[in-house]
Write a protein that holds these residues in place. Structure first.
Motif, PDB file in Angstrom:
ATOM      1  N   MET A 102       0.826  -1.210   0.000  1.00  0.00           N
ATOM      2  CA  MET A 102       0.000   0.000   0.000  1.00  0.00           C
ATOM      3  C   MET A 102       0.859   1.259   0.000  1.00  0.00           C
ATOM      4  O   MET A 102       0.480   2.285  -0.563  1.00  0.00           O
ATOM      5  CB  MET A 102      -0.962  -0.017   1.191  1.00  0.00           C
ATOM      6  CG  MET A 102      -2.087  -1.041   1.043  1.00  0.00           C
ATOM      7  SD  MET A 102      -3.151  -0.708  -0.388  1.00  0.00           S
ATOM      8  CE  MET A 102      -4.010   0.748   0.170  1.00  0.00           C
ATOM      9  N   ASN A 103       2.017   1.197   0.623  1.00  0.00           N
ATOM     10  CA  ASN A 103       2.952   2.322   0.538  1.00  0.00           C
ATOM     11  C   ASN A 103       3.512   2.455  -0.877  1.00  0.00           C
ATOM     12  O   ASN A 103       3.606   3.558  -1.425  1.00  0.00           O
ATOM     13  CB  ASN A 103       4.097   2.154   1.542  1.00  0.00           C
ATOM     14  CG  ASN A 103       3.685   2.491   2.961  1.00  0.00           C
ATOM     15  OD1 ASN A 103       2.737   3.249   3.178  1.00  0.00           O
ATOM     16  ND2 ASN A 103       4.374   1.927   3.932  1.00  0.00           N
ATOM     17  N   GLY A 138       0.626   3.813  -3.090  1.00  0.00           N
ATOM     18  CA  GLY A 138       0.338   5.219  -2.797  1.00  0.00           C
ATOM     19  C   GLY A 138       1.385   6.152  -3.373  1.00  0.00           C
ATOM     20  O   GLY A 138       1.064   7.223  -3.896  1.00  0.00           O
ATOM     21  N   PHE A 147      -0.965  10.251   3.695  1.00  0.00           N
ATOM     22  CA  PHE A 147      -1.836   9.099   3.511  1.00  0.00           C
ATOM     23  C   PHE A 147      -1.094   7.766   3.678  1.00  0.00           C
ATOM     24  O   PHE A 147      -1.727   6.717   3.727  1.00  0.00           O
ATOM     25  CB  PHE A 147      -2.464   9.114   2.115  1.00  0.00           C
ATOM     26  CG  PHE A 147      -3.632  10.051   1.972  1.00  0.00           C
ATOM     27  CD1 PHE A 147      -4.861   9.734   2.512  1.00  0.00           C
ATOM     28  CD2 PHE A 147      -3.494  11.252   1.313  1.00  0.00           C
ATOM     29  CE1 PHE A 147      -5.943  10.590   2.380  1.00  0.00           C
ATOM     30  CE2 PHE A 147      -4.562  12.125   1.177  1.00  0.00           C
ATOM     31  CZ  PHE A 147      -5.792  11.803   1.713  1.00  0.00           C
ATOM     32  N   LEU A 148       0.217   7.815   3.743  1.00  0.00           N
ATOM     33  CA  LEU A 148       1.011   6.588   3.739  1.00  0.00           C
ATOM     34  C   LEU A 148       1.375   6.137   5.139  1.00  0.00           C
ATOM     35  O   LEU A 148       1.607   6.952   6.043  1.00  0.00           O
ATOM     36  CB  LEU A 148       2.283   6.798   2.916  1.00  0.00           C
ATOM     37  CG  LEU A 148       2.080   7.318   1.484  1.00  0.00           C
ATOM     38  CD1 LEU A 148       3.420   7.473   0.795  1.00  0.00           C
ATOM     39  CD2 LEU A 148       1.160   6.406   0.695  1.00  0.00           C
ATOM     40  N   ASN A 149       1.462   4.832   5.299  1.00  0.00           N
ATOM     41  CA  ASN A 149       1.866   4.263   6.571  1.00  0.00           C
ATOM     42  C   ASN A 149       3.328   4.571   6.871  1.00  0.00           C
ATOM     43  O   ASN A 149       3.760   4.518   8.020  1.00  0.00           O
ATOM     44  CB  ASN A 149       1.632   2.749   6.563  1.00  0.00           C
ATOM     45  CG  ASN A 149       1.816   2.123   7.915  1.00  0.00           C
ATOM     46  OD1 ASN A 149       2.908   1.724   8.277  1.00  0.00           O
ATOM     47  ND2 ASN A 149       0.740   2.056   8.695  1.00  0.00           N
ATOM     48  N   GLY A 198      -2.641   2.872   4.590  1.00  0.00           N
ATOM     49  CA  GLY A 198      -3.477   2.223   3.585  1.00  0.00           C
ATOM     50  C   GLY A 198      -3.910   0.836   4.018  1.00  0.00           C
ATOM     51  O   GLY A 198      -3.232   0.176   4.817  1.00  0.00           O
ATOM     52  N   SER A 233     -10.105  10.447   3.132  1.00  0.00           N
ATOM     53  CA  SER A 233      -9.910   9.071   2.677  1.00  0.00           C
ATOM     54  C   SER A 233      -9.968   9.037   1.157  1.00  0.00           C
ATOM     55  O   SER A 233     -10.569   9.910   0.518  1.00  0.00           O
ATOM     56  CB  SER A 233     -10.978   8.144   3.278  1.00  0.00           C
ATOM     57  OG  SER A 233     -12.284   8.659   3.073  1.00  0.00           O
ATOM     58  N   TRP A 257      -6.889   4.518   1.426  1.00  0.00           N
ATOM     59  CA  TRP A 257      -5.969   5.220   2.322  1.00  0.00           C
ATOM     60  C   TRP A 257      -6.739   6.212   3.173  1.00  0.00           C
ATOM     61  O   TRP A 257      -7.745   6.797   2.722  1.00  0.00           O
ATOM     62  CB  TRP A 257      -4.913   5.987   1.532  1.00  0.00           C
ATOM     63  CG  TRP A 257      -3.937   5.139   0.778  1.00  0.00           C
ATOM     64  CD1 TRP A 257      -2.712   4.704   1.201  1.00  0.00           C
ATOM     65  CD2 TRP A 257      -4.092   4.636  -0.563  1.00  0.00           C
ATOM     66  NE1 TRP A 257      -2.098   3.964   0.219  1.00  0.00           N
ATOM     67  CE2 TRP A 257      -2.915   3.899  -0.879  1.00  0.00           C
ATOM     68  CE3 TRP A 257      -5.087   4.727  -1.523  1.00  0.00           C
ATOM     69  CZ2 TRP A 257      -2.727   3.281  -2.108  1.00  0.00           C
ATOM     70  CZ3 TRP A 257      -4.917   4.104  -2.740  1.00  0.00           C
ATOM     71  CH2 TRP A 257      -3.738   3.384  -3.028  1.00  0.00           C
TER      72      TRP A 257
END
Length: 502
Positions: free
Chosen positions: A119-120, A123, A132-134, A142, A296, A315
């Motif tokens: 998800m990173n 994104g 929005f990123l972890n 995300g 989101s 996200w």
């Protein structure tokens, strides 16, 4: 079935899938079956004794396959793409083979952490703001949902909870039940049905605001709706903006909607289910200008990015908004203590359990690479542009509105009746599949480049099918009109003769 049999039957299944795609052009897009065909063919009760795999596979090929719509056919142009690729199929096979259920980190550490990583990656490819990123310093991150429908509902419920918490801080004596019924959600009248359904499922009134002539929800329209509802004692709570509407692929201006939401402390969710995938190409990122205002953001990787259903990438700016809304503890779910950098995803979704879906996203990102996926997106947009030129060269047709991404909308100049007739006749022949929509009060036909196998030659085949059917319909209609005119003239002449004979 032992491991040796699994190898044998698994190979047969993989051979079937490979052959299915190799020969997909030779088959009609739509099946030639009637409703209830399979219910009549199969027994009413499950078998008491085990059946041989070969018999099962024969049952599959003889009875089930004939009722399958070929979504990956180059002549499938309905709805939007449903992603598939051999890379994703392998990822799905590995997911099913491992058979893990990621209810906690310890239930399968790789299941959680690969999702964080992919998800990173995803994104960053889209150019989403870092928050929005972890991997950012903040609480954003995300998560993979099953569908955009789930993402919209999850965020609506989180928005509802967040609004109650905010109002309770202002007024500790607030009646939560009476307050919740005043909450209102907003979106465009061009939204997907799933957006409206989220209001039904989340027990929140959903207002469908009128889009402009280009199919976009404008900031002034949203501001006016907020003011109207506040005057009635209602509370604006949730807004869903569309980046690529289902009907015509219109893009709501986030830079107009965002400040209105921010000023009123209203959650802004972005539904970019189909078109958002194009943001991996830098030349299309201007379409999400204002995304920094969003709370989101969701894209269906299983639409345009060659990942099999279901894999919806969502996200949020603040993961604690989800945790506060959905955290329910049990002793048997106690796990290692961590923070949002190692998320407990059961608090980020509706189900407790989760499949190892990140494996198929990971395998596609690894095997295609960012440039391979960009090439796929750009190639499909180019094919849509080619179809547009073919339609525009025929003066019997109008392309409207302006084509967007892989979608081309068109209609016959002759009017709605013949345009509908054209679509009905094409579907009846089952060689091509498109669906209708409306634009500016007129009936239009949507043609989407959906299959990864579609080539320029396939687009020209699709156009020939449309053109030939239009020849039949328009000529038939004109012949019918001419016959009616002749009959009318004959009728008048007969009346005249009768009058003279008197």
């Amino acid at each position: 079935m032992d491991s040796q049999q699994f190898r044998e039957y698994g190979k047969a299944a993989i051979d079937f899938i490979a052959d299915f795609y190799d020969n997909i052009r030779e088959k009609d897009v739509l099946p030639s079956v009637e409703p209830g065909y399979l219910i009549k063919k199969l027994p009413e009760d499950a078998p008491e004794e085990p059946e041989d795999w070969k018999a099962v596979f024969k049952d599959f090929t003889d009875n089930i396959v004939p009722g399958v719509t070929r979504w990956q056919s180059p002549q499938f142009h309905a709805y939007y793409p449903t992603g598939t690729s051999f890379a994703s199929i392998v990822g799905s096979l590995l997911c099913d083979g491992l058979g893990v259920v990621g209810i906690t980190w310890m239930a399968s550490p790789a299941c959680t952490e690969l999702e964080v990583v992919t998800m990173n990656w995803f994104g960053k490819l889209l150019g989403l703001p870092e928050e929005f990123l972890n991997s950012s310093p903040g609480p954003g991150g995300g998560v993979i949902q099953g569908s955009a429908s789930e993402a919209t509902l999850v965020c609506l419920l989180a928005a509802k909870d967040k609004m109650i918490r905010r109002l309770q801080k202002l007024n500790p004596d607030l009646d939560e039940d009476l307050t919740k019924i005043k909450f209102v959600a907003y979106t465009s009248d061009q939204c997907n049905s799933s957006v409206e359904k989220s209001g039904v499922l989340g027990s929140m009134k959903m207002r469908l605001l009128k889009a402009d002539s280009s199919g976009r929800l404008r900031g002034e329209t949203l501001k006016r709706a907020f003011e109207e509802d506040k005057a009635k004692g209602l509370i604006p709570c949730y807004v869903v903006a569309n980046l690529g509407t289902t009907g015509t692929c219109a893009f709501d201006p986030l830079y107009e909607l965002g400040p209105v939401c921010q000023k009123n402390d209203v959650w802004l969710h972005v539904d970019a289910a189909y078109a958002g995938a194009a943001f991996i190409c830098p030349e299309y990122r201007h379409l999400m200008k204002g995304v920094e205002y969003a709370d989101s953001f969701d894209i269906n990787a299983h639409k345009w990015l060659l990942v099999n259903f279901d894999c919806s990438a969502m996200w949020v700016k603040d993961g604690y908004d989800l945790i506060n809304a959905f955290d329910v503890q049990r002793i048997y779910l106690e796990d290692v203590k961590g923070d949002l950098k190692i998320p407990d995803y059961r608090h980020w979704q509706m189900p407790l359990g989760r499949r190892f879906r990140s494996l198929k996203l990971w395998s596609v990102l690894k095997i295609y690479g960012a440039e391979g996926l960009r090439r796929h997106i750009r190639g499909q947009i180019s094919l849509a542009q080619h179809f547009t030129k073919l339609v525009q060269a025929d003066n019997r047709f109008i392309v409207e509105p302006e084509p967007a991404m892989g979608l081309v909308c068109f209609r016959l100049v002759e009017g709605d009746y013949l345009t509908k007739k054209l679509l009905e006749n094409l579907i009846e022949k089952k060689q091509i599949f498109m669906v209708g929509a409306s634009c500016k009060g007129r009936f239009i036909i949507r043609m989407v480049i959906c299959s990864q196998f579609t080539t320029v030659q396939d687009v020209e085949v699709s156009w020939k099918l449309v053109k030939d059917e239009a020849d039949n319909i328009v000529n038939s209609d004109r012949l019918h009109s001419k016959s009616q005119s002749i009959a009318s003239i004959d009728h008048l002449q007969n009346i005249d003769i009768c009058e003279k004979s008197k």
